[in-house]
Scaffold this active site. Structure first.
Site, short mmCIF file in Angstrom:
data_model
loop_
_atom_site.label_atom_id
_atom_site.label_comp_id
_atom_site.label_asym_id
_atom_site.label_seq_id
_atom_site.Cartn_x
_atom_site.Cartn_y
_atom_site.Cartn_z
N ASP A 1 0.90 -1.15 0.00
CA ASP A 1 0.00 0.00 0.00
C ASP A 1 0.94 1.20 0.00
OD1 ASP A 1 -1.53 2.23 0.69
OD2 ASP A 1 -3.01 0.98 1.69
N HIS A 2 1.04 1.87 -1.13
CA HIS A 2 2.14 2.83 -1.26
C HIS A 2 2.02 3.98 -0.26
CE1 HIS A 2 -0.69 4.93 -3.96
NE2 HIS A 2 -0.06 6.00 -3.57
N HIS B 1 -5.84 2.89 1.71
CA HIS B 1 -5.06 4.02 2.19
C HIS B 1 -5.62 4.63 3.49
CE1 HIS B 1 -3.36 3.48 -1.64
NE2 HIS B 1 -4.13 4.30 -2.33
#
Ligand SMILES: NC(=O)c1ccc[n+]([C@@H]2O[C@H](COP(=O)([O-])OP(=O)(O)OC[C@H]3O[C@@H](n4cnc5c(N)ncnc54)[C@H](OP(=O)(O)O)[C@@H]3O)[C@@H](O)[C@H]2O)c1
Length: 513
Positions: free
Chosen positions: A204-205, A267
């Site tokens: 999950d960047h 996010h």
């Protein structure tokens, strides 16, 4: 075992010197990218690897094998990647790509073809001999999720997923990780059939962003915040991920996910857990993730009849925005005219534990909002006895964690306006990452790729976290399906529908960053 050194993989100097070196040891390895002719590889993965090369963080023994269906050669693959690094990489990274270009090779095969994995295995063994990559492999699934199953099965069947001796085999899985709890559990089962959980890195960047990691530093490296970080002092928390762009040409994809699956399940839930978690016993992968998942356990699923009270969903409509006449969501390409997919969602979550009982967390995400911004706003309660301004409530103190843009932390508080009267006005204390530390910030993918090479899963989602986040999100999606209420509407370029204000309750308002 080789340490990273300031000029390790490319032999070029690292202009930032020792500042960025890691004390952790990065072993030589090969990164196999499945889906290497795709957009993610060109725009993010290879430019980020070259960012690591620039900072001297790649190990001396390093190689990349691109796996995809197209009839490309090593040469055409390298040309395409060089173009990507020029367009999307940090300054000076093209020189690092040129120095390292022969470490990149292309492997043409279909994901479903077993023979392609047998030949990949032979190729990897040859690379080990030529480039000293020592049998260590990272498999990056940069493909549509529909391909995961075939790749995982073939990696297991050919023994490529097996770790032998002290050689590692790891898999990085891109988002979306499932589209509900059932598909996420099924995918976790498939992943576990090939890899042990410690070998799995669900990306999950957002967790790779410096400012997201700074949430932990702010909370646990300082003595002054944590005593206030609870329901006694915090009135509510707002977490916002706003985009100013619309769905563009991705209407068909977005229609299947909506903002809740695209942003909130991953996010926003990840940021929420970092803000709300208890202090871990250590900053290790399992200690941190144990605490994060406890937060999710403490949020109960919604009943369908609660959903219209606890959430707001909406779609953007045609408006003049940023000097342009922009389309409404239902007029976008690939979107049916009667679509009920939300482009905006706001959700009130309650965390049922001692720390957060009575302190709601409001999550909000949307497209075509006025600005691109990601932030966490911790809003504090009023002082117990109001002495100023005739006893009227003042603007509450807000601790603002700005994740993007203008990364930093700000504290809003009341100060006396100079002059003979006692009047109070809001002022801000502001810390800006760029000003305090200078330099360019690495892309989130750089940090996450490096951590996967180091075998550090702290910034990756564990299976139970992903499933718990889906449990909560599924209950919202099911509630919406059963609700008779259509999504609200808001004009493109505004901060969402009016009904979202009511969600907050009396005396509170959404921030308009
Ligand atoms: N793009 C982004 O910025 C971004 C951001 C976050 C997450 N993601 C996620 O990352 C993943 C990849 O996204 P993307 O945008 O790079 O996708 P993409 O541009 O559609 O690329 C898909 C890749 O998969 C390959 N492929 C598909 N089917 C194949 C098969 N049967 N055999 C061999 N190769 C096959 C394609 O190869 P050929 O074209 O050669 O057939 C291509 O290299 C997705 O899960 C996406 O959700 C992407």
């Amino acid at each position: 075992m080789a340490d990273t050194t300031a000029s390790s993989a490319t032999g070029l100097a690292n202009p930032l010197g020792d500042e960025l070196r890691t004390t952790r040891s990065v072993k030589p390895c090969v990164v196999v990218i499945f889906g290497a002719t795709g957009d993610l590889t060109k725009r993010k993965l290879v430019p980020s690897l070259m960012g690591l090369a620039k900072d001297g963080l790649l190990p001396p023994g390093f190689a990349v094998v691109g796996f995809a269906r197209r009839n490309w050669t090593d040469e055409s693959f390298r040309t395409e990647l060089a173009d990507g690094v020029r367009q999307f990489g940090r300054p000076d990274t093209p020189a690092h790509f040129d120095a390292l270009a022969d470490a990149f090779t292309f492997h043409q095969s279909d994901f479903g073809d077993r023979a392609g994995y047998e030949s990949l295995k032979a190729k990897l063994e040859q690379i080990d001999r030529q480039r000293g990559t020592a049998g260590n492999r990272i498999f990056y699934l940069a493909t549509p999720p529909s391909s995961y199953s075939a790749i995982l099965q073939n990696l297991a069947a050919t023994g490529l997923s097996k770790e032998t001796g002290d050689h590692f085999a790891r898999v990085i899985v891109e988002k979306p990780f499932g589209r509900d709890i059932h598909t996420a559990v099924a995918l976790n089962d498939q992943v576990r059939a090939a890899f042990h959980e410690r070998q799995v890195f669900r990306i999950d960047h957002y967790l790779g962003k410096e400012t997201v990691q700074n949430i932990l530093a702010l909370r646990f490296a300082n003595g002054i915040f944590e005593p206030l970080w609870n329901e006694k002092f915090v009135d509510h928390v707002q977490i916002t991920v706003a985009e100013s762009i619309g769905v563009g040409s991705r209407g068909g994809y977005f229609e299947e996910s909506g903002i809740i699956r695209d942003m909130i399940q991953n996010h926003l839930m990840q940021v929420l857990t970092l803000v709300a978690m208890e202090p871990p016993a250590a900053i290790t992968a399992d200690a941190v993730r144990d605490e994060k998942v406890k937060v999710l356990h403490a949020i109960r699923s919604f009943k369908p009849e609660e959903i219209d009270e606890a959430t707001v969903r909406a779609q953007y409509t045609r408006a003049s925005f940023g000097g342009e006449d922009v389309k409404g969501y239902r007029d976008e390409e690939g979107v049916p005219k009667d679509s009920v997919t939300e482009t905006y969602a706001a959700v009130r979550l309650e965390i049922n534990n001692w720390r957060w009982a009575h302190t709601p967390f409001f999550l909000r995400a949307g497209k075509r909002l006025p600005r691109r911004v990601t932030e966490v706003a911790i809003t504090f309660k009023q002082p117990p006895h109001l002495l100023f301004e005739g006893g009227k409530p003042l603007q509450p103190n807000v601790l603002l964690l700005r994740i993007q843009p203008d990364e930093g932390v700000a504290l809003r508080f009341g100060a006396k306006v100079p002059g003979p009267d006692v009047r109070i006005r809001d002022v801000r204390m502001d810390f800006r990452y760029g000003t305090a530390f200078g330099g360019e910030t690495a892309d989130a993918y750089e940090r996450l790729l490096l951590d996967s090479m180091l075998g550090d899963g702290t910034l990756f989602a564990r299976a139970d976290e992903v499933e718990e986040a889906w449990r909560i999100v599924d209950s919202i999606v099911n509630g919406w399906k059963q609700s008779k209420r259509r999504p609200d509407e808001h004009a493109a370029g505004t901060w969402g529908p009016e009904r979202a204000d009511a969600l907050l309750g009396p005396g509170r308002s959404w921030r308009k960053p």
